[in-house]
Design an enzyme around this catalytic site. Structure first.
Site, short mmCIF file in Angstrom:
data_model
loop_
_atom_site.label_atom_id
_atom_site.label_comp_id
_atom_site.label_asym_id
_atom_site.label_seq_id
_atom_site.Cartn_x
_atom_site.Cartn_y
_atom_site.Cartn_z
N CYS A 71 0.65 -1.33 0.00
CA CYS A 71 -0.31 -0.14 0.05
C CYS A 71 0.81 1.43 0.11
O CYS A 71 2.16 1.10 -0.30
CB CYS A 71 -1.06 -0.07 1.18
SG CYS A 71 -0.24 -0.15 2.83
N HIS B 140 -2.53 10.48 4.25
CA HIS B 140 -2.81 9.14 4.21
C HIS B 140 -4.53 9.50 4.35
O HIS B 140 -5.00 9.63 5.44
CB HIS B 140 -2.53 8.10 4.98
CG HIS B 140 -2.63 6.71 4.40
ND1 HIS B 140 -3.91 6.00 4.41
CD2 HIS B 140 -1.73 5.90 3.88
CE1 HIS B 140 -3.70 4.76 3.88
NE2 HIS B 140 -2.47 4.88 3.47
#
Length: 648
Positions: A25, A569
């Site tokens: 990720c 994020h």
């Protein structure tokens, strides 16, 4: 960073034949392994390219950092010959051989229902504690505060009203949350909860008395005498009723034509569920509920301080399994029936265990000479002492092992002490040092002594053992890295300047320790702040170069003009959405100005897809600074000062 070398070292530490599948990720490698016992954990922890590791949901995750993780992943794929995989494909690999565990499934069900309503119960519980402080005699003198200061008369009654509301109308709270979990309409769940605690019904606390005295009122339906009994404060009867409601709703949605569905599905679902609840389900589940409560109280009374001591010893290991997620449902029953139970002993034991883990972590902070470990231990210990133990347990204590065991010994002894003096909580709250707010007023002194015993014993045991086994805390460093890497680090430090990072989204500013992701909550990626967003417009928090712009558009890396490396994020595990609900207006390598729009994400749609939308703002080169401090602790708008970084 030498990406090829880091990948090679990781493969060696994991054993190449041990790796089944790999994905990544924005910040970490996500791996499925055959055997965790084959991992050379010491090699990973001493690798300068690895910021941390942990195991979750069948995946072994290695934190590398934004930008670098892409290159390390590419090298890992090249060297192992594995096929590239997405995070969704990796989850399927994990699920493929995973056996269904009905116990864990049930615990997750309870957790999903009760965790969202805990804030309401905590608010009510703390108000209840405040009311106790105002009205208790002998706490600050012979008279209560209200008696000593008559001008405050009536304040206790208002507070008592507010405190009791979440518990009296528990079926409504449970109805909303359970309906969502069972896939039904939340408002129908609320309506069912309202029906079960309607004012015209005999209150749940008076049902037994009314039946014994022959004063229960009945509805006479088709020859049946249906008791007009209420379910205020109830949990289990409400869960059963809403489960039936949600399934009836889904059934009628499928069977009724669209022209009739909107009107008749809610009507039929409510009327059938209501009749079943008052005739069969409610009475049966009330008996089950009373039986469970009586059984728990019997175990507590029978086991005494020995039982609470054993429970305290096992509490932290139970947290590791996730079984503690079922405790709020049990605690709610204990508190709702406080007249019968006396209060909640589980909360007290949890507080003793959490403080012990925090104290052990604090001892590690004082013992270690490793700046990375000290930085993690300092924040994690404070978090644990206030009731959030995951960063301390997973980030520090379990990695070193002995602090964890020192802590559970201390938790067992302090829990036995609390059990001996019958320390009980009257509400849910923060299970740590400030947990006294939830404890019965008369028990506060012994609760405080128990916490001090837990802290002192865990800290002392950890410190003394760690002092004589320093190599367990700070093993000899493993030589690694290149001359080029050292030059890069030195250059980066020379260029650092003090600067302010502003809020990239509008919302509620939070500490990173509250984030429901161990990587961020343990600050393994670095320090910073979190924001619960009001909307999905995302703006640059600093002026600088976009170093990372993922195709999934869920994360951005920015190297500021002053040297700070900032990671944004957007949400937790949102990489799995593969860019759905996200848009981006920038590309990698582009220079942006502070306040320039980076992109957008649909907060409502992401939430509806089941993902946490919290935005993390992390300074990934935190170690290069003397301090990284969150400035805002409340609501922020875009451009508000959020994080201050100070050079050494």
């Amino acid at each position: 960073m030498n990406h090829k070398k880091v990948a090679t070292d990781i493969i060696k530490a994991l054993n190449q034949d041990n790796i089944v599948a790999a994905a990544h990720c924005a910040t970490r490698l996500r791996l499925v392994l055959k055997d965790d016992e084959k991992i050379d954990q010491n090699a990973l922890e001493n690798n300068p390219g690895v910021k941390g590791t942990f195991k979750t949901n069948g995946q072994f995750q290695i934190i590398i950092g934004p930008g670098d993780v892409n290159n390390v992943y590419e090298e890992l794929i090249k060297q192992t010959g594995l096929s590239e995989a997405t995070t969704e494909e990796l989850k399927k690999v994990v699920e493929k051989d995973k056996k269904f565990n009905p116990v864990m499934a049930f615990i997750k069900l309870l957790s999903d229902i009760f965790v969202p309503i805990i804030p309401a119960l905590v608010a009510g519980g703390l108000l209840m504690a405040l009311n106790n402080i105002l009205t208790a005699q002998g706490l600050f003198g012979a008279k209560s505060i209200i008696q000593m200061y008559p001008q405050f008369t009536g304040l206790d009654e208002i507070i008592n009203l507010m405190a009791g509301a979440p518990f009296t109308f528990m079926p409504i709270l449970v109805g909303v949350s359970a309906a969502k979990r069972f896939g039904g309409n939340q408002y129908l769940g609320a309506a069912m909860g309202m029906i079960m605690c309607a004012p015209s019904l005999i209150t749940s606390g008076d049902v037994a008395t009314a039946l014994a005295a022959g004063k229960m009122t009945y509805w006479h339906i088709f020859g049946l005498n249906v008791a007009q009994a209420g379910y205020q404060n109830s949990v289990i009867p409400t869960l059963a009723a809403v489960y039936i409601l949600a399934n009836l709703e889904k059934f009628f949605h499928k069977k009724l034509p669209s022209a009739l569905d909107f009107t008749f599905t809610p009507l039929l679902a409510i009327i059938i569920t209501g009749l079943l609840t008052f005739t069969v389900v409610g009475p049966v589940m009330r008996t089950v509920s009373d039986g469970i409560t009586s059984g728990i109280v019997w175990l507590y009374n029978t086991g005494g301080f020995v039982g609470t001591g054993v429970f305290g010893l096992l509490y932290s290991p139970i947290v590791l399994t996730g079984l503690h997620q079922s405790f709020p449902a049990i605690e709610t029953q204990l508190i709702s029936n406080i007249g019968k139970t006396g209060g909640d002993f589980i909360f007290v034991i949890a507080s003793m265990a959490n403080v012990a883990q925090g104290a052990a972590c604090l001892a590690v902070y004082l013992l270690s000479k490793n700046q990375k470990l000290r930085g993690l231990a300092s924040s994690a210990s404070a978090s644990a002492l206030l009731g959030i133990t995951e960063p301390a347990m997973f980030g520090v204590n379990l990695k070193l092992k002995f602090p964890f065991f020192c802590a559970i010994i201390a938790a067992g002894i302090s829990s036995a002490f609390a059990g001996f003096f019958h320390v009980l909580a009257r509400s849910l709250g923060s299970a740590g040092f400030i947990g006294f707010l939830s404890v019965d007023v008369k028990s506060i002194p012994m609760y405080a002594v128990g916490e001090l015993i837990s802290f002192a014993m865990a800290f002392t045991l950890t410190y003394l053992y760690g002092k004589s086994h320093q190599q367990l805390i700070d093993p000899l460093p493993v030589a690694s890295g290149t001359e080029q890497e050292a030059t890069e680090v030195a250059q980066r430090q020379i260029n650092l300047k003090d600067e302010i990072i502003v809020a990239p989204v509008a919302g509620e500013a939070e500490s990173l320790t509250t984030v429901n992701d161990k990587v961020f909550s343990a600050k393994l990626m670095g320090d910073g702040a979190a924001i619960i967003p009001n909307n999905g417009d995302v703006f640059a928090p600093v002026s600088g170069e976009i170093t990372v712009a993922y195709e999934t558009k869920h994360a951005y890396g920015i190297k500021s003009d002053n040297g700070a490396e900032v990671l944004l994020h957007l949400g937790i595990d949102t990489v799995e959405l593969k860019g759905k609900h996200f848009t981006s207006e920038v590309v990698q390598g582009q220079h942006v100005e502070k306040g320039q729009k980076l992109g957008n994400f649909d907060v409502v749609a992401v939430k509806s897809a089941g993902y946490d939308t919290t935005v993390m703002v992390v300074v990934t080169n935190t170690v290069d600074y003397a301090s990284v401090d969150r400035i805002k602790t409340e609501r922020v708008t875009v451009g508000d000062k959020l994080v201050a970084v100070t050079r050494r």
